[in-house]
Design a protein around this motif. Sequence first.
Motif, PDB file in Angstrom:
ATOM      1  N   GLU A 197       0.746  -1.361   0.145  1.00  0.00           N
ATOM      2  CA  GLU A 197      -0.003  -0.061  -0.023  1.00  0.00           C
ATOM      3  C   GLU A 197       0.828   1.372   0.045  1.00  0.00           C
ATOM      4  O   GLU A 197       0.717   2.441  -0.773  1.00  0.00           O
ATOM      5  N   GLU A 198       1.958   1.257   0.905  1.00  0.00           N
ATOM      6  CA  GLU A 198       2.739   2.503   0.819  1.00  0.00           C
ATOM      7  C   GLU A 198       3.494   2.909  -0.499  1.00  0.00           C
ATOM      8  O   GLU A 198       3.600   3.916  -1.024  1.00  0.00           O
ATOM      9  N   LEU A 199       3.792   1.609  -1.152  1.00  0.00           N
ATOM     10  CA  LEU A 199       4.532   2.160  -2.434  1.00  0.00           C
ATOM     11  C   LEU A 199       3.431   2.441  -3.445  1.00  0.00           C
ATOM     12  O   LEU A 199       3.916   3.252  -4.440  1.00  0.00           O
ATOM     13  N   ASN A 200       2.426   1.870  -3.407  1.00  0.00           N
ATOM     14  CA  ASN A 200       1.140   2.360  -4.393  1.00  0.00           C
ATOM     15  C   ASN A 200       0.786   3.762  -4.346  1.00  0.00           C
ATOM     16  O   ASN A 200       0.683   4.519  -5.240  1.00  0.00           O
ATOM     17  N   GLN A 201       0.740   4.263  -3.005  1.00  0.00           N
ATOM     18  CA  GLN A 201       0.364   5.475  -2.557  1.00  0.00           C
ATOM     19  C   GLN A 201       1.558   6.403  -2.864  1.00  0.00           C
ATOM     20  O   GLN A 201       1.207   7.462  -3.159  1.00  0.00           O
ATOM     21  N   GLN A 202       2.676   5.971  -2.929  1.00  0.00           N
ATOM     22  CA  GLN A 202       4.016   6.567  -3.228  1.00  0.00           C
ATOM     23  C   GLN A 202       3.950   7.076  -4.731  1.00  0.00           C
ATOM     24  O   GLN A 202       4.560   8.104  -5.180  1.00  0.00           O
ATOM     25  N   ALA A 203       3.494   5.840  -5.540  1.00  0.00           N
ATOM     26  CA  ALA A 203       3.359   6.089  -7.024  1.00  0.00           C
ATOM     27  C   ALA A 203       2.430   7.053  -7.111  1.00  0.00           C
ATOM     28  O   ALA A 203       2.645   7.783  -8.454  1.00  0.00           O
ATOM     29  N   ILE A 204       1.261   7.099  -6.637  1.00  0.00           N
ATOM     30  CA  ILE A 204       0.162   8.134  -6.971  1.00  0.00           C
ATOM     31  C   ILE A 204       0.860   9.519  -6.673  1.00  0.00           C
ATOM     32  O   ILE A 204       0.409  10.505  -7.493  1.00  0.00           O
ATOM     33  N   GLY A 205       1.591   9.512  -5.350  1.00  0.00           N
ATOM     34  CA  GLY A 205       2.106  10.988  -5.139  1.00  0.00           C
ATOM     35  C   GLY A 205       2.991  11.386  -6.419  1.00  0.00           C
ATOM     36  O   GLY A 205       3.008  12.643  -6.635  1.00  0.00           O
ATOM     37  N   VAL A 206       3.643  10.533  -6.946  1.00  0.00           N
ATOM     38  CA  VAL A 206       4.542  10.866  -8.058  1.00  0.00           C
ATOM     39  C   VAL A 206       3.536  11.146  -9.541  1.00  0.00           C
ATOM     40  O   VAL A 206       4.043  12.041 -10.073  1.00  0.00           O
ATOM     41  N   ASN A 207       2.750  10.158  -9.503  1.00  0.00           N
ATOM     42  CA  ASN A 207       1.782  10.217 -10.830  1.00  0.00           C
ATOM     43  C   ASN A 207       0.457   9.987 -10.390  1.00  0.00           C
ATOM     44  O   ASN A 207       0.044   9.041 -10.262  1.00  0.00           O
ATOM     45  N   PRO A 208      -0.309  11.292 -10.203  1.00  0.00           N
ATOM     46  CA  PRO A 208      -2.006  10.879  -9.750  1.00  0.00           C
ATOM     47  C   PRO A 208      -2.466  10.431 -10.689  1.00  0.00           C
ATOM     48  O   PRO A 208      -3.793  10.071 -10.590  1.00  0.00           O
ATOM     49  N   LYS A 209      -2.092   9.981 -11.971  1.00  0.00           N
ATOM     50  CA  LYS A 209      -2.862   9.439 -13.066  1.00  0.00           C
ATOM     51  C   LYS A 209      -2.482   7.987 -13.133  1.00  0.00           C
ATOM     52  O   LYS A 209      -2.653   7.299 -14.220  1.00  0.00           O
ATOM     53  N   ALA A 210      -1.925   7.431 -12.219  1.00  0.00           N
ATOM     54  CA  ALA A 210      -1.245   6.169 -12.449  1.00  0.00           C
ATOM     55  C   ALA A 210      -2.398   5.163 -11.814  1.00  0.00           C
ATOM     56  O   ALA A 210      -2.767   4.585 -10.857  1.00  0.00           O
ATOM     57  N   ALA A 211      -3.199   4.799 -13.028  1.00  0.00           N
ATOM     58  CA  ALA A 211      -4.374   3.957 -12.927  1.00  0.00           C
ATOM     59  C   ALA A 211      -3.949   2.598 -12.110  1.00  0.00           C
ATOM     60  O   ALA A 211      -4.813   2.123 -11.444  1.00  0.00           O
ATOM     61  N   GLN A 212      -2.942   1.880 -12.437  1.00  0.00           N
ATOM     62  CA  GLN A 212      -2.749   0.741 -11.878  1.00  0.00           C
ATOM     63  C   GLN A 212      -2.473   0.535 -10.406  1.00  0.00           C
ATOM     64  O   GLN A 212      -2.615  -0.211  -9.889  1.00  0.00           O
ATOM     65  N   ALA A 213      -1.870   1.868 -10.013  1.00  0.00           N
ATOM     66  CA  ALA A 213      -1.531   2.114  -8.436  1.00  0.00           C
ATOM     67  C   ALA A 213      -2.850   2.080  -7.750  1.00  0.00           C
ATOM     68  O   ALA A 213      -3.154   1.451  -6.590  1.00  0.00           O
ATOM     69  N   TYR A 214      -4.011   2.741  -8.349  1.00  0.00           N
ATOM     70  CA  TYR A 214      -5.369   2.798  -7.828  1.00  0.00           C
ATOM     71  C   TYR A 214      -5.906   1.439  -7.792  1.00  0.00           C
ATOM     72  O   TYR A 214      -6.475   0.792  -6.746  1.00  0.00           O
ATOM     73  N   ALA A 215      -5.575   0.685  -8.816  1.00  0.00           N
ATOM     74  CA  ALA A 215      -6.446  -0.809  -8.991  1.00  0.00           C
ATOM     75  C   ALA A 215      -5.590  -1.819  -7.892  1.00  0.00           C
ATOM     76  O   ALA A 215      -6.398  -2.556  -7.317  1.00  0.00           O
ATOM     77  N   ASN A 216      -4.219  -1.535  -7.901  1.00  0.00           N
ATOM     78  CA  ASN A 216      -3.686  -2.430  -6.902  1.00  0.00           C
ATOM     79  C   ASN A 216      -4.134  -2.041  -5.427  1.00  0.00           C
ATOM     80  O   ASN A 216      -4.120  -2.835  -4.537  1.00  0.00           O
ATOM     81  N   LEU A 217      -4.257  -0.593  -5.186  1.00  0.00           N
ATOM     82  CA  LEU A 217      -4.751  -0.307  -3.630  1.00  0.00           C
ATOM     83  C   LEU A 217      -6.371  -0.667  -3.537  1.00  0.00           C
ATOM     84  O   LEU A 217      -6.502  -1.327  -2.274  1.00  0.00           O
ATOM     85  N   GLY A 218      -7.109  -1.092  -4.561  1.00  0.00           N
ATOM     86  CA  GLY A 218      -8.304  -1.550  -4.647  1.00  0.00           C
ATOM     87  C   GLY A 218      -8.103  -3.091  -4.154  1.00  0.00           C
ATOM     88  O   GLY A 218      -8.901  -3.699  -3.492  1.00  0.00           O
ATOM     89  N   LEU A 219      -7.279  -3.814  -4.826  1.00  0.00           N
ATOM     90  CA  LEU A 219      -6.912  -5.354  -4.356  1.00  0.00           C
ATOM     91  C   LEU A 219      -6.473  -5.294  -2.901  1.00  0.00           C
ATOM     92  O   LEU A 219      -7.189  -6.246  -2.336  1.00  0.00           O
ATOM     93  N   ILE A 220      -5.810  -4.325  -2.485  1.00  0.00           N
ATOM     94  CA  ILE A 220      -5.437  -4.491  -1.087  1.00  0.00           C
ATOM     95  C   ILE A 220      -6.489  -4.148  -0.269  1.00  0.00           C
ATOM     96  O   ILE A 220      -6.713  -4.737   0.799  1.00  0.00           O
ATOM     97  N   ALA A 221      -7.427  -3.225  -0.399  1.00  0.00           N
ATOM     98  CA  ALA A 221      -8.716  -3.141   0.359  1.00  0.00           C
ATOM     99  C   ALA A 221      -9.499  -4.181   0.256  1.00  0.00           C
ATOM    100  O   ALA A 221     -10.290  -4.750   1.390  1.00  0.00           O
ATOM    101  N   GLN A 222      -9.715  -4.815  -0.939  1.00  0.00           N
ATOM    102  CA  GLN A 222     -10.657  -5.985  -1.046  1.00  0.00           C
ATOM    103  C   GLN A 222      -9.853  -7.185   0.101  1.00  0.00           C
ATOM    104  O   GLN A 222     -10.791  -7.565   0.466  1.00  0.00           O
ATOM    105  N   GLN A 223      -8.642  -7.443  -0.235  1.00  0.00           N
ATOM    106  CA  GLN A 223      -8.013  -8.365   0.521  1.00  0.00           C
ATOM    107  C   GLN A 223      -8.255  -8.135   2.146  1.00  0.00           C
ATOM    108  O   GLN A 223      -8.340  -8.998   2.940  1.00  0.00           O
ATOM    109  N   ASN A 224      -8.303  -6.849   2.537  1.00  0.00           N
ATOM    110  CA  ASN A 224      -8.597  -6.337   3.843  1.00  0.00           C
ATOM    111  C   ASN A 224     -10.031  -6.445   4.155  1.00  0.00           C
ATOM    112  O   ASN A 224     -10.201  -6.065   5.264  1.00  0.00           O
ATOM    113  N   ASN A 225     -10.930  -6.826   3.224  1.00  0.00           N
ATOM    114  CA  ASN A 225     -12.455  -6.989   3.448  1.00  0.00           C
ATOM    115  C   ASN A 225     -12.899  -5.363   3.674  1.00  0.00           C
ATOM    116  O   ASN A 225     -14.000  -5.380   4.200  1.00  0.00           O
ATOM    117  N   ASP A 226     -12.287  -4.532   2.958  1.00  0.00           N
ATOM    118  CA  ASP A 226     -12.703  -3.144   3.038  1.00  0.00           C
ATOM    119  C   ASP A 226     -13.307  -2.780   1.896  1.00  0.00           C
ATOM    120  O   ASP A 226     -12.740  -2.200   0.863  1.00  0.00           O
TER     121      ASP A 226
END
Length: 209
Positions: free
Chosen positions: A81-110
């Motif tokens: 999560e930290e790395l994908n958030q970092q990627a978004i901080g560098v590139n707010p249009k990083a779609a794959q980073a948001y997708a990966n954060l979605g997977l992490i939230a899903q894994q956490n049942n959020d």
Amino acid sequence: MTEQLKEDLPAVIAEMEKTVAEFPENVIAQHHLGLVYMKSGRIEEAIGCLEKAIELDPQSAESMINLGAIYFGQGELRKAEELNQQAIGVNPKAAQAYANLGLIAQQNNDLDTAIERYEKALAIDATLSTVWMNLTSVLTMKGEDDRALAAAHKGLELDGDSPLAHNNLAVALYFSERYSEARKHMEKARELGYSVDPNFVASLEQKLA
């Protein structure tokens, strides 16, 4: 990965290792060697190369995303999560980073956060078929049947040969009480090699009896 690529992988790695040895400050070379190490299962070496790429270029969002994917695969969700958030901080249009954060939230049942992140990824790049499939699954779990069905259709539209897309659509159609259509896509998922949940099969057959 094709059989030919598997056979060529050692030669590719050797050539890329030579390039990195000659040009250790080359960010692209470090990044690509990291990816090839990932494909060959040499995970610790992949981590080392991607970390080096980020050290050389703190704006390398792609390296952050790929390193996050490794940590996700290892169950290190906080690091991922930290790395994908970092990627978004560098590139707010990083779609794959948001997708990966979605997977992490899903894994956490959020599930609400997962939906929000998947939709953010799709707002940036609506062609990400896997994200539509993941969104379908979460919406189905939430009982949002109409939205799940729409997402399932979109996933299949983008990747008609995906067994997961056919299975997701079968499930979405089932909850929309369109059982005959659900069976068609269930059978297609099986044909494409998907291991369909036996409980789902039994329930669908009961509805059609």
